[in-house]
Design an enzyme around this catalytic site. Sequence first.
Site, PDB file in Angstrom:
ATOM      1  N   THR A  13       0.821  -1.205   0.000  1.00  0.00           N
ATOM      2  CA  THR A  13       0.000   0.000   0.000  1.00  0.00           C
ATOM      3  C   THR A  13       0.855   1.255   0.000  1.00  0.00           C
ATOM      4  O   THR A  13       0.600   2.195  -0.751  1.00  0.00           O
ATOM      5  CB  THR A  13      -0.931  -0.007   1.226  1.00  0.00           C
ATOM      6  OG1 THR A  13      -1.640  -1.254   1.278  1.00  0.00           O
ATOM      7  CG2 THR A  13      -1.943   1.121   1.131  1.00  0.00           C
ATOM      8  N   LYS A  77     -17.160   3.247   6.926  1.00  0.00           N
ATOM      9  CA  LYS A  77     -16.744   3.314   8.324  1.00  0.00           C
ATOM     10  C   LYS A  77     -17.112   4.683   8.887  1.00  0.00           C
ATOM     11  O   LYS A  77     -16.583   5.708   8.451  1.00  0.00           O
ATOM     12  CB  LYS A  77     -15.235   3.084   8.432  1.00  0.00           C
ATOM     13  CG  LYS A  77     -14.670   3.223   9.843  1.00  0.00           C
ATOM     14  CD  LYS A  77     -13.158   3.042   9.832  1.00  0.00           C
ATOM     15  CE  LYS A  77     -12.560   3.274  11.209  1.00  0.00           C
ATOM     16  NZ  LYS A  77     -11.087   3.145  11.206  1.00  0.00           N
TER      17      LYS A  77
END
Length: 506
Positions: A13, A77
């Site tokens: 990432t 979220k």
Amino acid sequence: MKTNRWIIVGGGTAGWIAASALAHQYRNQAVSITLVESSEIGTVGVGEAVIPPFITFIRNLGLDEQQFIAAVGGTFKLGIEFKNWRRQHHSYFHHFGDLGRPLNGNDFYHCFLHAGRAGDCGDLMDYAPSAVMARQHRFFLPFKLAPDSGLNGANYALHFDASRVAAELRRFACDAGVKRVDAKVERVLTDDAGTIQTLQLSTGEQLDGDYFIDCSGFRSLLLGQTLNIPYDDWSDLLPCNSAAAVQSEHTGDTPPYTTASAQDAGWIWRIPLQHRMGNGYVFSNDYISDDEACASLLAQLTGKPLHDPRILRFTTGMRQQLWAKNCIALGLAGGFLEPLESTAIHLVTRGVQFLLQLLPTVATTETQCQALAAEYNQRMRADYEEIRDFLVLHYCLTERDDSPFWRYVRDMPLPASLKHRLALFDASGQLPPENDELFRKPSWQAVLHGMGRRPAHYHPAVDQLDAAQVNQALNAARQQMANACQQLPTHNEFIQQFCATPQAAQ
């Protein structure tokens, strides 16, 4: 010093975030960007949640948010539920976004404290739009909600499959001209001044660069091993040094929040994705063995495990410099803070953001480069220390004394910066002025209040408000949001309508 050759060491990432951002910054310019990663070296790959600024990062790249979420198995979220942190069988919520609205210019939290002394005004999270939606497992894009709903002050982030995120950003970066080299770095060559010049690869190739970005993970191949930048160890403040991670089958309902459940020697995360659940036990192996941690984690799964738990080791802290000479470290190569508030990827994007602001040019002198590096290091250290203090806050306010681990974090010495913040809050409910901080007042208020901390007094200006009118305003706002929330789709319904992952990719 030339800056037209950028070399990124490590994928995952962090590496592909850096590659994507640089490629976007240098689009249509004669700049070469090369990323070296070895398919033989795995990545940590358990970062499955972020905080709201990541959404801005994706948008700034020009990526389609809807398509991106579908591609990475993403869910929404709205915050984090903390179970058993203050004491056993107690929970509280750290929301994203607004916490109430000011009344006559007065901070909402102080109005809430005033109202609480005058009568029942409900729970603090009754006034946080994200928490109201999370409680009912409902979701809608806040910026598309009507202002009169009371919910448009919510904010959101994502849960996702980290390996899919890296793959999506890799595709974006390579399409934008980034060259990927599949190889191991066998040797790093520097000049007499210690500046990195060349990478010798396992393929026999040599790569020369002007600037190098270290995304090599905990190895810190460039910044740590080659440039020997020391590491500041913060284990005395955040003693967890291990994690057991396991993925499990999806069991149906998908709550729009992360769950962090305190355990005898740490805490367990639960992150719902579209196609599976992410789970992990962050612990200190001074207080529990690996086998005991894995057994406890597996016993609390809600679905069948998809593999055996993986054990990760880490040391909380950061390198004393993140930019040294012509090397900038991002992600684990520069530092690590446990994933309690999902800040790891944010620190990568934040580092990239600062780097793009401070980019040297071909005409930048060595002295000027040193000034840019000093500014970068100062900003990044401020971010790391702020997040460190916020994480410590979750531990040090505990009332638990049922295990050696919780007795230690309850009684441990605190950094001066956090002691000052607590003293200020205790005296008057105030918090230091925000200076480009990640966690704003509503976040600190949510955790302080959730952990049972109360100031000696609210701001005296609130006493000028009519108590009955304050209570009436709060009750109206609370009812308004509760009613509006009932009209929203469930989180599962919204995902199916907006960003469902194709079945073939499940």
